[in-house]
Scaffold this motif. Structure first.
Motif, short mmCIF file in Angstrom:
data_model
loop_
_atom_site.label_atom_id
_atom_site.label_comp_id
_atom_site.label_asym_id
_atom_site.label_seq_id
_atom_site.Cartn_x
_atom_site.Cartn_y
_atom_site.Cartn_z
N ILE B 135 0.83 -1.20 0.00
CA ILE B 135 0.00 0.00 0.00
C ILE B 135 0.88 1.26 0.00
N GLN B 141 -4.14 1.46 -5.32
CA GLN B 141 -4.63 2.78 -5.76
C GLN B 141 -5.29 2.65 -7.13
N GLY B 144 -8.67 1.28 -6.67
CA GLY B 144 -9.52 2.34 -6.13
C GLY B 144 -9.91 3.32 -7.22
N THR B 148 -13.81 3.95 -8.55
CA THR B 148 -14.50 5.19 -8.20
C THR B 148 -14.58 6.17 -9.37
N GLN B 256 -8.88 -9.18 4.52
CA GLN B 256 -9.04 -8.53 5.80
C GLN B 256 -9.09 -7.02 5.65
N ALA B 257 -8.32 -6.51 4.70
CA ALA B 257 -8.29 -5.07 4.46
C ALA B 257 -9.49 -4.62 3.64
N GLY B 258 -10.33 -5.57 3.26
CA GLY B 258 -11.51 -5.20 2.48
C GLY B 258 -11.18 -4.88 1.03
N LEU B 265 -14.05 -1.23 -1.11
CA LEU B 265 -13.91 0.23 -0.92
C LEU B 265 -15.27 0.94 -0.97
N GLY B 266 -16.28 0.21 -0.54
CA GLY B 266 -17.61 0.82 -0.46
C GLY B 266 -18.22 1.14 -1.81
N MET C 1 -10.68 -4.74 10.15
CA MET C 1 -9.91 -3.53 9.89
C MET C 1 -10.24 -2.96 8.52
N GLY C 2 -11.11 -3.62 7.76
CA GLY C 2 -11.41 -3.30 6.37
C GLY C 2 -11.32 -1.82 5.98
N ILE C 3 -10.75 -1.58 4.82
CA ILE C 3 -10.65 -0.20 4.33
C ILE C 3 -11.95 0.11 3.61
N LYS C 4 -12.61 1.16 4.02
CA LYS C 4 -13.99 1.38 3.57
C LYS C 4 -14.12 2.20 2.30
N SER C 5 -13.09 2.96 1.98
CA SER C 5 -13.21 3.81 0.79
C SER C 5 -11.85 4.12 0.21
N LEU C 6 -11.87 4.69 -0.96
CA LEU C 6 -10.61 5.06 -1.61
C LEU C 6 -9.89 6.11 -0.77
N LEU C 9 -8.07 4.52 1.89
CA LEU C 9 -6.90 3.84 1.34
C LEU C 9 -5.78 4.84 1.10
N LYS C 10 -6.18 6.00 0.55
CA LYS C 10 -5.16 7.03 0.26
C LYS C 10 -4.50 7.54 1.53
N LEU C 12 -4.22 6.00 4.31
CA LEU C 12 -3.36 4.94 4.85
C LEU C 12 -2.02 4.93 4.12
#
Lengths: 160, 597, 129, 581
Positions: B135, B141, B144, B148, B256-258, B265-266, C1-6, C9-10, C12
């Protein structure tokens, strides 16, 4: 206890693994991997058992087992000697190493010594081309092997 | 904190030593001591820096100045000017041919641009077992970004524009493959990562999975988004335990990090990956065979069309790409298709990883822009031929490829050019052969591989390749005829034309290319019953040179079949009818009196 | 711990990058990074004992400012095992054909004293995106 | 259906877009030779593995040659089937196959009916073979009573595998090993007799070479005929008379009942009888059993049991359903039992000296005749089973000009038959015959319309509801074991309810049996045989089994009651659960 004894317990372990699978469709190869891990090899008895577990014709299971070189139908030796026959090793003399090994142990690649101590396998590329030619015994890698060194490598494992 | 403020790195590789780098290092050391800077400046001899053509090479740290073609006499000037006064010695800097400017920073030097790491970008730098390290270098990225900011259609346009082509061998445009899978409507689709790397002598996929597994997971999810698949499989050789271990960790961490699983990422996009193990069948690198193997069947290829994009795994649209192809995807998305397509040649964009091995000094994985010349890879990056031998040929593309002779060393490497000269990109194996390699024997080696690995389904591959191998065996045993050579050529051509899958269609390449470029060697085996490289034992003979033999009996004593006769202090003789050509006598002779012909 | 959005993530990523930058600028103790190539090829050539020896040496010398990382293959098969030493702000130095003993020497001389170890350095002739 | 325009050998054709090049070419009467390809049309047996590489053609714009059997046409496609490149490739594929094939054509089982032999001749493979080398050799498997495996002659077209696994879903065959060592084999290379093979013989029916043939009883039968001590009676199954003519180049579907009877008599059989007699007998017993179950709350549906391959199939695969098939022996076994008891007694012949020979369209009958429960004390119901093909060979050996033989008759009393028994030879026939009798028995009325067209045809699974009095009798028909499996699984899951089901192992029923003259992939032949079966039925004066006077006389003089004690002893059997392997 003999290492390859086909004990009840081993069959139960395999049954439990199959029972844990979310899906049996397409699981044959995975189940065979597991079976080989448990039994060390895949004798007829085990293949038949797998066929019944997955409700497949035995011929189907046998056809798959015989297709893939990873699956062994005969018990392997206590020590498996893999000679890398990748191109890099080939051009650096792997053939001579293999011949020497075969002569030393009196068996051919794919066979096991009568005392069950060693098996020889010709392997397609370990991916350690920088160390060519490479011989791997039970996962331990010997690189840049020269003719004449084979006997001493074998000796290491005879004494253990 | 360091005791030395400056380091002078002198390349001590084979090439540079030949051009007196040792003397240079001594001189530099002497100059440093004379200048009284022994405690501040360290002179270090190093291994090969590559770029041997321009050696000896000196690199100055921390300034990162790079001197080429440095002579021992230049030591004084380097120390007095650069070390003492901090002024780089201009005349020793590198000038690119055709350019006037001298280049000081080694990063700017074209040589160091010969290798550009895109697929291997993180290998050897990050900890593959820690998702945070991935990451921190912009990992996920790209995923992501597409989720999005882009529609699947826009993503397909981007991929097509980048010009990325399949790195597994065929070179099919990745964007088009994805598009085909995207266009086929279905309730279920699959993404498969082909990690069944089986070419003997190629291991770039394993390296990527061991060094940077997340880049593959990320790219698979991106492909899933582009094609409408929510399920991915990585089909990997069971012989790659470490790669499997790291993949398992990576998949676990990503879940685990989704970053894998439901609602990534929702964004509502879901994608998950499962590992499937191969079981030792080279042909499973062929995508239809691979699919059958995942289905738990024998890995026999089926006719295409239908292509997997139409009817693949469980007869659903399926997109199969190999590891290296996937590893290229995230940087393409982050840096843009224009960036990627600016690298490489006209029809082959980006870089390719090659596993450089064989009779070359610097065996290793190299990643180079497409269009680079073979010569640059072998001689600049690879440091030339081992033990000062003569280059004979380079075999690319593994068992599907061919042997390229010296006359084509300056061919820019891309998919089309390699095919044109009778070889292939393949997965990127690159085996360098020298004067001691017999080309007939090399062709036989590959054919033996193909015969072992043929699935046995179609006639030309099952029987045809067997016959090719038998003919080659006859030739290496000195039993070949000119008619055999005709048959080799004809049958090879027909197998290419009629075999069912990629394995069979390319299997005669090693034979056909060696026949094309090394015809004389074949003729020597057939007509003169001679192996020019001295490899084919059946065609070799050992002779005693009477002039050199002093009659020491050393050879006679080591001969395992007692075929050497002769008395002490008299010239010995080898009985050719008994000799088994083991070569023991030649090794035992201290007087060079035994020769191999 | 899931990352919920971009965005998550950024941030982090930025945080992780900053951590590395802090390390690089020497603001915190752990500022030297030693990377050992531990892909199959590296391990085959003996990278595991090298890694263990180097960690052990650093512990014996009580060096608190160094992080050891197992990494993948850097491609220099001809010189495996390979070890890279990165001092903050300096050009990374790549060592090849490192034995356990040589690994200890690298820790003693290079990591501790900033002195390069003769004859083990190899070139890293590539660029990375 | 979308159409596309293509060019084959410079002529334009418009064909449906789902066509393969081969289909388009065949429709255009352009001949492209094939070997592994098989498509039995309505019988849904398709082998398109494209493995032999014989049907290669040139397609403009394509780098390599295309297998016409597996390549779909596309609009504007330009195809050349006869360029030197394509022809040479084709010939080379055949030459390569021949390089790993024993060149013993003259004494080969399949001499003159071998697809490979014909192909080699058509492609002009002459003189010395260009490629020579190692040959694969395997132990012959003659372990079973039915199928002879000689894999030295296998060319790996994989048709047998397709038939066994996909069509019949028996699954005893698989490709094993790989590369040059690939071979089609049962698990662990075990002999067929130890597997769950049903001996349906469909693998034999589609094998292009002599890798799979029957285990022949021809020599033993000649010996018996020539043994003055033996009284040899022969019976012929209904499907034989509509196919035997093909052995003598007659049009498929030619009815040769009379010529066949003459030939058998001239060859020296002591009596020439008809299995149709046994078939009528079967209907009496089966219809009785059906009515019995119906009226006494027995297990339904009742399954027909005439087909020995089907019997073996459910013994291995549906051990939990062993109580639903009828316990009736198959017609030729019933016939054998009657011949060696009733007939022997009546004509004062020592049953131990009597040899019963069955001529069958079937390989499983060979296996069946050796089942222990079907061999009486010291003698078997049936001693030897010959296939239609073996009979053809015997006639040729005798030197008769078959086409010129006179129309003979069967001997009596075991030669009489009705139309109901003839239709046993086609799928749906047994159940139709049973209905004709059951209807009249249950209602007491005369059945005027004897033809149940809903039960006929080649649809894999068919069903019909027949009104018998107040009762709606639901009938199911399946042919081909794959369809049988589907039907049985649906029954097991309780999804379907039938009163009676007919199952035949072979696609098309007995007319498509494994012992019939080779159809070489032409499913039309099977359709023509079927049509002939129904023609023969329509031409019979009596079309209901219970109208067979000799059968009725048999019960009166010997057996007593229908489905009675003696009938049970002689005409019924039982089943054994067998291992699935």
């Amino acid at each position: 206890m003999c290492k390859n004894a086909l004990t009840e317990e081993k069959f139960r372990e395999l049954d439990a693994y199959v029972a844990s699978l979310p899906e049996r469709k397409g699981a044959l190869i995975a189940v065979l991997h597991k079976a080989q891990e448990i039994f060390g090899y895949l004798p007829e008895e085990v293949q038949l058992h797998v066929a019944r577990l997955l409700d497949l014709p035995a011929a189907n299971v046998y056809g798959v087992v015989s297709f893939y070189s990873f699956f062994a139908e005969e018990p392997r030796g206590d020590h498996v000697i893999n000679v890398c026959m990748g191109t890099a090793c080939f051009v650096r003399g792997a053939e001579i190493i293999l011949k020497e090994l075969e002569a030393d142990l009196g068996i051919k690649a794919g066979q096991t010594t009568p005392d069950g101590l060693f098996s020889i396998d010709a392997l397609r590329c370990v991916g350690a081309c920088g160390l060519a030619p490479v011989v791997m015994v039970d996962g331990k890698v010997y690189g840049r092997v020269k003719p004449g060194e084979i006997s001493s490598i074998i000796k290491e494992f005879m004494e253990v | 904190m360091s005791t030395y403020r400056m380091h002078l790195l002198v390349c001590g590789g084979t090439g540079c030593q030949a051009s007196d780098s040792r003397q240079l290092a001594d001189n530099l050391q002497a100059q440093v001591l004379m200048a009284g800077m022994g405690k501040e400046v360290q002179v270090v001899t190093t291994g090969c820096f590559g770029f041997c053509e321009k050696g000896p090479i000196v690199k100055v740290l921390p300034d990162n100045i790079f001197y080429v073609e440095v002579k021992p006499a230049d030591a004084e000037e380097i120390v007095s000017e650069h070390v003492l006064k901090g002024r780089p010695v201009n005349r020793l800097l590198y000038v690119e041919p055709g350019m006037k400017e001298r280049i000081a920073e080694h990063r700017e030097m074209p040589f160091y641009k010969k290798q550009l790491r895109i697929a291997l970008r993180n290998c050897g730098f990050i900890d593959p077992e820690d998702i945070n390290e991935y990451i921190s270098v912009d990992g996920y990225q790209a995923l992501g970004k597409v989720l999005t900011e882009m529609t699947p259609d826009a993503l397909l346009v981007l991929m097509k524009k980048s010009g990325l082509r399949g790195r597994g061998g065929g070179g099919f445009p990745t964007g088009l493959k994805w598009e085909a899978a995207a266009r086929n409507k279905s309730d279920k689709k699959y993404i498969i990562c082909n990690a069944d790397e089986g070419d003997p002598g190629a291991f770039m996929d394993r390296s990527i999975l061991e060094g940077d597994p997340h880049s593959v997971l990320e790219a698979m999810a991106i492909a899933g988004y582009a094609t409408g698949a929510d399920c991915g499989y990585i089909y990997i050789r069971a012989e790659y335990p470490l790669a499997i271990h790291r993949l398992v960790i990576a998949i676990g961490q990503a879940r685990q990090a989704g970053l894998l699983g439901e609602n990534i990422l929702g964004t509502g996009f879901s994608f998950d990956i499962e590992i499937k193990y191969g079981a030792g069948a080279f042909v499973c690198g062929e995508e239809t065979a691979l699919i059958h193997s995942i289905e738990g069947e024998r890995g026999e290829p089926t006719n295409k069309p239908p292509f997997p994009a139409e009817s693949g795994l469980w007869e659903k649209p399926t997109c199969v790409n190999n590891v290296e192809t996937f590893a290229n995807v995230p940087p393409i998305i982050l840096n843009g298709p224009e960036w990627f397509s600016s690298i490489g040649s006209e029809k082959s964009k980006g870089t390719k990883v090659f596993a450089l091995a064989g009779k070359v000094n610097n065996v290793g994985l190299v990643e180079v822009p497409m269009g680079i010349k073979l010569r640059e890879i072998i001689f600049d990056i690879g440091g030339g031929i081992k033990d000062g031998k003569k280059f004979k040929s380079v075999q690319t593309g593994g068992p599907s490829g061919g042997c390229i002779p010296a006359e084509h060393l300056d061919t820019p490497i891309d998919y089309e050019n390699l095919t044109r000269i009778g070889s292939m990109m393949g997965s990127g194996g690159m085996i360098v052969l020298d004067e001691d390699d017999c080309m007939v024997n090399v062709a036989k080696f590959y054919l033996e591989f193909t015969c072992d690995e043929s699935c046995g389904k179609c006639t030309p591959c099952r029987v045809g390749n067997k016959r090719l191998h038998e003919i080659l065996t006859r030739i290496t045993e000195g039993k070949g005829t000119m008619k055999d050579l005709d048959n080799l050529k004809e049958l090879g051509g027909i197998i290419k034309d009629t075999a069912l899958c990629g394995l069979g269609q390319t299997s005669p390449n090693p034979v056909l290319s060696t026949m094309k470029y090394f015809w004389d060697e074949y003729v020597a085996h057939v007509v003169d019953k001679r192996c020019p490289a001295g490899v084919c034992t059946a065609l070799l003979s050992y002779y005693v040179l009477p002039d050199n033999c002093i009659g020491c009996t050393a050879c006679r004593r080591v001969c395992p079949v007692s075929c050497i006769s002769g008395e002490v202090k008299k010239v010995h003789e080898i009985d050719q009818t008994k000799c088994i050509k083991c070569g023991a006598c030649q090794k035992a002779c201290k007087f060079g009196a035994i020769v191999r012909k | 711990m899931g990352i919920k959005s971009l965005d998550e993530l950024k941030s982090l990523r930025d945080k992780l990058k900053t951590d590395i930058n802090i390390r690089a600028s020497g603001e915190i103790d752990s500022n030297i990074r030693v990377v050992v190539g531990m892909a199959t090829c590296g391990i085959a050539a003996g990278a595991r004992p090298v890694f263990t020896a180097m960690v052990d040496e650093a512990r014996m010398l009580e060096l608190g400012n160094v992080t050891f990382v197992q990494s993948g293959c850097m491609g220099a098969c001809h010189s495996e095992p390979t070890v890279e030493v990165r001092f903050p702000g300096l050009e990374p130095i790549l060592y090849g054909n490192v034995t356990a003993e040589a690994g200890r020497e690298i820790v003693r001389r290079h990591v501790r004293n900033g002195e390069l170890v003769q004859n083990l350095i190899i070139g890293r002739p590539f660029e990375t995106v | 259906m979308r159409l596309v325009t293509i060019r084959i050998n410079n002529t334009e054709y418009t064909v449906p877009e789902h066509y393969t090049i081969l289909e388009a070419a065949r429709e255009a009467k352009v001949n492209i030779p094939t070997l592994c390809h098989m498509d039995l049309g309505d019988l849904k047996a398709v082998n398109h593995v494209a493995s032999c590489r014989v049907c290669m053609v040139e397609v403009e714009g394509r780098r390599n040659l295309a297998p016409s059997c597996a390549t779909k046409v596309t609009d504007g496609m330009t195809i050349h089937t006869n360029t030197p490149r394509a022809v040479k490739a084709r010939r080379t594929s055949v030459e390569l196959l021949l390089s790993d094939h024993p060149a013993d054509c003259l004494i080969c089982e399949k001499n003159r009916s071998c697809d490979l032999q014909k192909l080699a001749a058509d492609l002009g493979v002459r003189g010395n073979l260009k490629y020579k080398g190692a040959m694969s050799t395997y132990r012959e498997d003659i372990s079973s009573k039915s199928i002879h495996r000689n894999l030295d002659k296998c060319i790996l077209c994989r048709r047998c595998e397709t038939m066994c696994n996909e069509v019949q879903t028996v699954g005893i065959l698989s490709a094993v090993d790989r590369g040059f060592e690939t071979v089609v084999s049962p698990a662990f290379g075990m002999p067929m007799s130890e597997t769950m093979c049903t001996f349906c013989g469909q693998c034999v029916a589609v094998c292009p070479t002599a890798a799979l043939t029957e285990i022949s009883s021809l020599r033993q039968v000649w010996e018996a005929i020539n043994d003055p001590d033996k009284f040899v009676v022969v019976q012929t199954a209904p499907a034989v008379r509509v196919a035997l003519g093909e052995e003598f180049d007659m049009e498929p579907g030619t009815i040769v009942t009379g010529k066949m009877a003459s030939a058998l008599r001239m060859m020296g059989f002591d009596r020439v009888f008809d299995t149709d007699f046994g078939a009528d007998l079967t209907i009496i017993e089966e219809a009785s059993e059906f009515i019995h179950r119906l009226q006494h709350g027995g297990r339904l549906p009742i399954l027909t049991s005439c087909c020995p391959a089907w019997v073996k199939f459910f013994e291995h695969q549906f051990q939990d359903l062993l109580d639903i098939p009828s316990t009736c022996k198959s017609p030729h076994e019933m016939f054998g039992a009657i011949a060696k008891t009733y007939y022997a007694e009546k004509f004062n012949i020592d049953p131990k000296k009597m040899v019963v020979v069955s001529v069958m369209p079937c390989l499983a009958k060979k296996y069946e005749s050796a089942r222990p429960e079907l061999t009486g004390e010291g003698f078997s119901n049936v001693d030897y089973v010959l296939t239609t093909r073996e009979l053809g060979m015997m006639i040729r050996e005798s030197g008769f000009n078959f086409a010129d033989l006179e129309e003979g008759e069967f001997d009596n009393p075991l030669g009489e038959s009705t139309g109901a028994s003839v239709i046993f030879g086609a799928t749906g026939g047994v159940i139709e015959a049973a209905l004709r009798t059951a209807y009249e028995w249950l209602t007491g009325e005369t059945l005027e319309q004897v033809e149940f067209h809903a039960l006929r045809g080649l649809e894999g699974i068919r069903e019909a509801t027949v009104k018998i009095g107040d009762l709606d009798v639901k009938i199911g028909v399946a042919h081909g074991l794959g369809n049988a499996r589907k039907l049985l699984e649906a029954i097991r899951r309780g999804e379907v309810n039938y009163h009676a089901i007919e199952i035949m192992a072979c696609p098309g029923g007995c007319v498509g049996g494994g012992g019939q003259p080779y159809h070489h992939g032409d499913a039309e032949i099977i359709k023509k045989r079927t049509a002939a079966i129904y023609r023969e039925d329509a031409g019979k004066p009596k079309r209901k089994s219970h109208e067979n006077l000799q059968v009725m006389k048999l019960y009166k003089e010997f057996l007593g009651e229908f489905y009675g004690e003696k009938a049970h002893e002689l005409l019924h059997t039982h089943y054994t659960a067998r291992e699935k392997i």
